[in-house]
Design a protein around this motif. Structure first.
Motif, PDB file in Angstrom:
ATOM      1  N   GLY A  95       0.813  -1.216   0.000  1.00  0.00           N
ATOM      2  CA  GLY A  95       0.000   0.000   0.000  1.00  0.00           C
ATOM      3  C   GLY A  95       0.842   1.259   0.000  1.00  0.00           C
ATOM      4  N   LEU A  96       1.933   1.266   0.750  1.00  0.00           N
ATOM      5  CA  LEU A  96       2.830   2.423   0.751  1.00  0.00           C
ATOM      6  C   LEU A  96       3.453   2.643  -0.627  1.00  0.00           C
ATOM      7  CD1 LEU A  96       4.686   1.933   4.163  1.00  0.00           C
ATOM      8  CD2 LEU A  96       3.107   3.784   3.594  1.00  0.00           C
ATOM      9  N   MET A  97       3.848   1.547  -1.272  1.00  0.00           N
ATOM     10  CA  MET A  97       4.438   1.670  -2.606  1.00  0.00           C
ATOM     11  C   MET A  97       3.419   2.238  -3.593  1.00  0.00           C
ATOM     12  SD  MET A  97       6.407  -1.991  -2.507  1.00  0.00           S
ATOM     13  CE  MET A  97       6.810  -2.020  -4.252  1.00  0.00           C
ATOM     14  N   LEU A  98       2.187   1.742  -3.522  1.00  0.00           N
ATOM     15  CA  LEU A  98       1.148   2.223  -4.442  1.00  0.00           C
ATOM     16  C   LEU A  98       0.772   3.666  -4.141  1.00  0.00           C
ATOM     17  CD1 LEU A  98      -1.017  -1.015  -4.531  1.00  0.00           C
ATOM     18  CD2 LEU A  98       0.331  -0.078  -6.428  1.00  0.00           C
ATOM     19  N   LEU A  99       0.785   4.037  -2.866  1.00  0.00           N
ATOM     20  CA  LEU A  99       0.498   5.425  -2.487  1.00  0.00           C
ATOM     21  C   LEU A  99       1.569   6.359  -3.051  1.00  0.00           C
ATOM     22  CD1 LEU A  99      -1.117   7.543  -0.913  1.00  0.00           C
ATOM     23  CD2 LEU A  99       0.210   6.911   1.137  1.00  0.00           C
ATOM     24  N   ALA A 100       2.833   5.957  -2.918  1.00  0.00           N
ATOM     25  CA  ALA A 100       3.921   6.776  -3.456  1.00  0.00           C
ATOM     26  C   ALA A 100       3.760   6.961  -4.971  1.00  0.00           C
ATOM     27  CB  ALA A 100       5.268   6.135  -3.129  1.00  0.00           C
ATOM     28  N   ARG A 101       3.421   5.891  -5.660  1.00  0.00           N
ATOM     29  CA  ARG A 101       3.244   6.004  -7.117  1.00  0.00           C
ATOM     30  C   ARG A 101       2.047   6.898  -7.457  1.00  0.00           C
ATOM     31  NH1 ARG A 101       5.685   6.885  -9.856  1.00  0.00           N
ATOM     32  NH2 ARG A 101       4.960   5.925 -11.774  1.00  0.00           N
ATOM     33  N   ALA A 102       0.968   6.790  -6.661  1.00  0.00           N
ATOM     34  CA  ALA A 102      -0.209   7.629  -6.913  1.00  0.00           C
ATOM     35  C   ALA A 102       0.128   9.110  -6.757  1.00  0.00           C
ATOM     36  CB  ALA A 102      -1.340   7.239  -5.968  1.00  0.00           C
ATOM     37  N   ALA A 129       2.029  -3.792  -6.835  1.00  0.00           N
ATOM     38  CA  ALA A 129       2.984  -2.821  -6.298  1.00  0.00           C
ATOM     39  C   ALA A 129       4.349  -2.941  -6.968  1.00  0.00           C
ATOM     40  CB  ALA A 129       3.113  -2.999  -4.790  1.00  0.00           C
ATOM     41  N   LEU A 130       4.832  -4.168  -7.120  1.00  0.00           N
ATOM     42  CA  LEU A 130       6.168  -4.376  -7.675  1.00  0.00           C
ATOM     43  C   LEU A 130       6.249  -3.951  -9.139  1.00  0.00           C
ATOM     44  CD1 LEU A 130       6.833  -7.808  -5.965  1.00  0.00           C
ATOM     45  CD2 LEU A 130       8.160  -5.729  -5.577  1.00  0.00           C
ATOM     46  N   LYS A 131       5.170  -4.173  -9.892  1.00  0.00           N
ATOM     47  CA  LYS A 131       5.167  -3.783 -11.310  1.00  0.00           C
ATOM     48  C   LYS A 131       5.312  -2.276 -11.496  1.00  0.00           C
ATOM     49  CE  LYS A 131       2.542  -7.375 -13.746  1.00  0.00           C
ATOM     50  NZ  LYS A 131       1.265  -7.668 -14.448  1.00  0.00           N
ATOM     51  N   ARG A 132       4.910  -1.537 -10.491  1.00  0.00           N
ATOM     52  CA  ARG A 132       4.937  -0.073 -10.602  1.00  0.00           C
ATOM     53  C   ARG A 132       6.222   0.545 -10.068  1.00  0.00           C
ATOM     54  NH1 ARG A 132      -0.013  -1.945 -10.733  1.00  0.00           N
ATOM     55  NH2 ARG A 132      -1.701  -0.779 -11.757  1.00  0.00           N
ATOM     56  N   ALA A 133       7.127  -0.288  -9.565  1.00  0.00           N
ATOM     57  CA  ALA A 133       8.407   0.222  -9.072  1.00  0.00           C
ATOM     58  C   ALA A 133       9.331   0.559 -10.239  1.00  0.00           C
ATOM     59  CB  ALA A 133       9.070  -0.814  -8.167  1.00  0.00           C
TER      60      ALA A 133
END
Length: 356
Positions: A95-102, A129-133
């Protein structure tokens, strides 16, 4: 440049603190002017220990504020994306990773060990999440394979070593008082559910190992809040059985001090993952007690053949420890050959994390 870094920091776990300490150590060498903010369970302690800013890891308002100011979000390292220790880990860290990307911030996945991911939801969410890193580095081949299984091929994962391999030792401080000149075997155990009598079994192991090697035994509490009570019970069982009295040691200093302590051992018997990493880094032979795939994965990375299941009978662990003790000189020589490569991979992980 300003970085927000997340992990299991400020929670009293020496292994996770070693990951953060190593990252800060490398950050100051690679990019000394970068500002770093850690999400922490104990922000004041994190700030004091590492000289960086820290915010509460569960404060949504503080996290949103810092992500809004950040240029990069770093997730890791450690075993963050897994659903064995609780159902909340994957939603929290993914969720933190997706929030950062958002919020339009690039994400670096830093030297993580991914898995186990037992539920379909954990696998799906971790994949999203990993795909968006922008960068994904992993500390073991098993994690690389798991990412392929769940469909993560972009960005291409890079195999590195656990960040703690890059950590520099520090003066052991107060621990110096119980470090002895004579041979020493250090056990780094942790509570684990299952078979009754496990602690009595460990006491038997300590008794036999001490009697047959002549070594002094220490029980290291890597996470004192959970490990210390167990270590004291095992010590009391040793006393009641008339076996050698082990030292019980709380490792409440810095990760670098813990590394220095481990370096004084002649042999380490470890359940705690970072006791095994510290041992390999310091060239100390080890016997790994396999309670989680990450332990076996690390044993494979360090070419450690002395691995015993957590559910194995005491006699099997005794035999493994005595075998490793007899082979300790040649094991030390083999570890010395691989340590520099693992240290280089750990340092490369930090460089890649800062590269987006």
């Amino acid at each position: 440049m300003r970085i927000v870094v997340s992990g299991y920091h400020g929670m009293g776990n020496l292994g996770d603190e070693a990951v953060l300490a190593a990252f800060i150590q490398e950050l100051r060498e690679i990019a000394p002017k970068v500002e770093c903010v850690a999400l922490s369970g104990d922000p004041a302690r994190t700030e004091s220990a590492y000289g960086i800013a820290a915010i509460p890891r569960t404060s949504i308002s503080a996290i949103l504020r810092e992500l809004g100011r950040a240029d990069l979000f770093v997730s890791g390292g450690g075993s963050l994306l897994q659903d064995v220790t609780g159902r909340g880990s994957v939603p929290y860290y993914a969720g933190l990773m997706l929030l950062a990307r958002a919020l339009g911030k690039p994400v670096s996945v830093y030297a993580q060990g991914v898995g186990p991911l037992n539920s379909w939801f954990s696998r799906w969410l971790a994949c999203q999440a990993l795909k968006r890193a922008s960068v994904v580095t992993l500390r073991d081949p098993g994690s690389m394979e798991l990412l392929r299984e769940i469909g993560v091929d972009r960005p291409p994962p890079v195999l590195v070593a656990d960040p703690a391999f890059a950590l520099d030792p520090e003066d052991p401080g107060d621990s110096r008082s119980w470090l002895h000149e004579h041979p020493q075997v250090m056990f780094a155990l942790r509570p684990w559910p299952g078979e009754d009598g496990r602690e009595a079994g460990y006491a038997r192991v300590i008794g036999r190992v001490s009697a047959e090697t002549g070594a002094r035994v220490a029980l290291l509490a890597f996470q004192p809040e959970t490990d210390l009570a167990m270590a004291r019970r095992i010590r009391d069982l040793c006393d009641a059985g008339g076996w050698a009295h082990p030292d019980v040691v709380e490792l409440r200093g810095s990760p670098g001090q813990a590394l220095s302590v481990i370096s004084h051992a002649d042999l380490v018997v470890g359940m705690r993952l970072h006791s095994l990493i510290f041992a390999a880094s310091a060239g100390v032979p080890a016997v790994a007690i396999d309670y989680d795939p990450k332990v076996r994965a690390m044993a494979e990375r360090t070419s450690n053949a002395h691995v015993v299941s957590v559910d194995a009978p005491p006699e099997e662990l005794i035999q493994a420890v005595l075998d490793a003790w007899r082979q300790r000189d040649e094991i030390r020589a083999e570890l010395a050959l691989g340590a520099a490569d693992l240290r280089g991979q750990a340092r490369e992980a930090a460089r890649l994390a800062l590269s987006p």
